[in-house]
Write a protein that holds these residues in place. Structure first.
Motif, PDB file in Angstrom:
ATOM      1  N   LEU A 122      61.850  15.146  12.882  1.00  0.00           N
ATOM      2  CA  LEU A 122      60.425  15.147  12.540  1.00  0.00           C
ATOM      3  C   LEU A 122      59.716  14.279  13.555  1.00  0.00           C
ATOM      4  CD1 LEU A 122      60.468  14.737   8.640  1.00  0.00           C
ATOM      5  CD2 LEU A 122      60.466  16.836  10.000  1.00  0.00           C
ATOM      6  N   VAL A 123      58.891  14.922  14.381  1.00  0.00           N
ATOM      7  CA  VAL A 123      58.059  14.208  15.353  1.00  0.00           C
ATOM      8  C   VAL A 123      56.615  14.375  14.894  1.00  0.00           C
ATOM      9  CG1 VAL A 123      57.300  14.056  17.759  1.00  0.00           C
ATOM     10  CG2 VAL A 123      59.691  14.653  17.237  1.00  0.00           C
ATOM     11  N   LYS A 124      55.970  13.260  14.580  1.00  0.00           N
ATOM     12  CA  LYS A 124      54.554  13.319  14.206  1.00  0.00           C
ATOM     13  C   LYS A 124      53.740  13.355  15.498  1.00  0.00           C
ATOM     14  CE  LYS A 124      50.765  11.189  11.742  1.00  0.00           C
ATOM     15  NZ  LYS A 124      50.270  10.014  11.028  1.00  0.00           N
ATOM     16  N   TRP A 125      53.015  14.455  15.679  1.00  0.00           N
ATOM     17  CA  TRP A 125      52.162  14.638  16.857  1.00  0.00           C
ATOM     18  C   TRP A 125      50.710  14.406  16.456  1.00  0.00           C
ATOM     19  CZ3 TRP A 125      54.348  15.257  21.491  1.00  0.00           C
ATOM     20  CH2 TRP A 125      55.636  15.803  21.571  1.00  0.00           C
ATOM     21  N   THR A 126      49.984  13.670  17.282  1.00  0.00           N
ATOM     22  CA  THR A 126      48.560  13.446  17.064  1.00  0.00           C
ATOM     23  C   THR A 126      47.819  13.811  18.343  1.00  0.00           C
ATOM     24  OG1 THR A 126      49.056  11.646  15.530  1.00  0.00           O
ATOM     25  CG2 THR A 126      46.812  11.747  16.401  1.00  0.00           C
ATOM     26  N   MET A 127      46.803  14.673  18.212  1.00  0.00           N
ATOM     27  CA  MET A 127      45.980  15.036  19.360  1.00  0.00           C
ATOM     28  C   MET A 127      44.790  14.096  19.422  1.00  0.00           C
ATOM     29  SD  MET A 127      44.515  18.616  20.913  1.00  0.00           S
ATOM     30  CE  MET A 127      45.457  19.546  19.820  1.00  0.00           C
ATOM     31  N   VAL A 128      44.540  13.592  20.622  1.00  0.00           N
ATOM     32  CA  VAL A 128      43.504  12.591  20.850  1.00  0.00           C
ATOM     33  C   VAL A 128      42.537  13.130  21.901  1.00  0.00           C
ATOM     34  CG1 VAL A 128      43.124  10.198  21.581  1.00  0.00           C
ATOM     35  CG2 VAL A 128      45.203  10.793  20.330  1.00  0.00           C
ATOM     36  N   ASN A 129      41.234  12.882  21.705  1.00  0.00           N
ATOM     37  CA  ASN A 129      40.246  13.318  22.696  1.00  0.00           C
ATOM     38  C   ASN A 129      39.972  12.211  23.713  1.00  0.00           C
ATOM     39  OD1 ASN A 129      38.331  11.551  21.562  1.00  0.00           O
ATOM     40  ND2 ASN A 129      37.251  13.184  20.465  1.00  0.00           N
ATOM     41  N   ASP A 131      37.684  10.165  24.008  1.00  0.00           N
ATOM     42  CA  ASP A 131      37.132   8.924  23.456  1.00  0.00           C
ATOM     43  C   ASP A 131      38.159   8.163  22.611  1.00  0.00           C
ATOM     44  OD1 ASP A 131      34.573   9.416  24.590  1.00  0.00           O
ATOM     45  OD2 ASP A 131      34.132  10.802  22.950  1.00  0.00           O
ATOM     46  N   GLY A 132      39.415   8.652  22.627  1.00  0.00           N
ATOM     47  CA  GLY A 132      40.459   7.997  21.849  1.00  0.00           C
ATOM     48  C   GLY A 132      40.423   8.353  20.371  1.00  0.00           C
ATOM     49  N   GLU A 133      39.618   9.355  20.009  1.00  0.00           N
ATOM     50  CA  GLU A 133      39.501   9.769  18.610  1.00  0.00           C
ATOM     51  C   GLU A 133      40.594  10.776  18.279  1.00  0.00           C
ATOM     52  OE1 GLU A 133      34.661   9.628  18.215  1.00  0.00           O
ATOM     53  OE2 GLU A 133      35.573  11.311  19.295  1.00  0.00           O
ATOM     54  N   GLU A 134      41.221  10.597  17.129  1.00  0.00           N
ATOM     55  CA  GLU A 134      42.239  11.535  16.666  1.00  0.00           C
ATOM     56  C   GLU A 134      41.545  12.763  16.096  1.00  0.00           C
ATOM     57  OE1 GLU A 134      44.757   9.360  13.964  1.00  0.00           O
ATOM     58  OE2 GLU A 134      45.554   8.126  15.604  1.00  0.00           O
ATOM     59  N   VAL A 135      41.900  13.950  16.633  1.00  0.00           N
ATOM     60  CA  VAL A 135      41.242  15.178  16.196  1.00  0.00           C
ATOM     61  C   VAL A 135      42.146  16.076  15.369  1.00  0.00           C
ATOM     62  CG1 VAL A 135      39.603  15.127  18.116  1.00  0.00           C
ATOM     63  CG2 VAL A 135      41.726  16.438  18.354  1.00  0.00           C
TER      64      VAL A 135
END
Length: 148
Positions: A122-129, A131-135
C-alpha cells in the motif's frame, strides 16, 4: 534510495516523488469531451456558474494523470503497477488549467503472500500542485512480485 525491483526491496516509510506534469486547458477539454462531458470541464463561462467557479479538470482526468505520474515514478522498478483495488481515493481541490502537478508516495503497509511469490504494497500517493496544495490522494492495493 536503494534500487527497488521487488516487493522485498520495499520498506515502510519509503518515499517516492514523481516528475512534474503541466495540465493545459486543451488537455482538460479533450479528456472531458470524451469521458466526462459536463460544463465545468468544457466551458469557461458555464463553469463559472458551478461549484468550481471556473474551468476544472474532471476528477477522472486527475486520477488518470496521477496514474501516469505513478508509472513514470516506477516505485516497483521494472514491474508493472498492478492493483487489486484502491483505498482512500479523494479529490481535495480542483485541478485548473496550467497547474503543475507531481505525486509524492509513501509506503504505508507491506503484506507478503503466504502462498504466492508476491506481496501487497500500500503506497499512499498524494498529488500536489505548484502552490504545494494537495489536490488528490489515493492508495492502490498493489500486487508486487517477490524475488524468486
Amino acid at each position: 534510495m536503494a534500487q527497488v525491483e521487488w516487493f522485498d526491496d520495499l520498506s515502510i516509510g519509503m518515499r517516492f516523488k514523481s516528475p512534474e506534469m503541466v495540465v493545459t486547458e486543451a488537455d482538460i477539454k479533450r479528456f472531458a469531451a470524451e469521458f466526462d462531458p459536463q460544463p465545468m470541464h468544457l466551458d469557461h463561462e458555464a463553469a463559472k456558474a458551478t461549484l468550481f467557479k471556473g474551468l476544472a479538470a474532471s476528477g477522472w482526468h486527475t486520477a488518470a494523470i496521477a496514474m501516469n505520474l505513478a508509472i513514470q515514478t516506477r516505485p516497483f522498478g521494472p514491474h508493472p503497477l498492478i492493483g487489486a483495488g484502491v483505498d482512500g481515493l479523494r479529490w481535495m481541490m480542483p485541478v485548473r488549467p496550467n497547474d503543475r502537478l507531481h505525486l509524492v508516495g509513501e509506503v504505508m503497509s507491506l503484506t507478503p503472500s503466504k502462498s504466492k511469490p508476491q506481496g501487497i504494497a500500500l503506497v499512499k500517493w498524494t498529488m500536489v500542485n505548484q502552490d504545494g496544495e494537495e489536490v488528490y490522494t489515493f492508495t492502490p492495493i498493489a500486487i508486487v512480485p517477490r524475488r524468486g
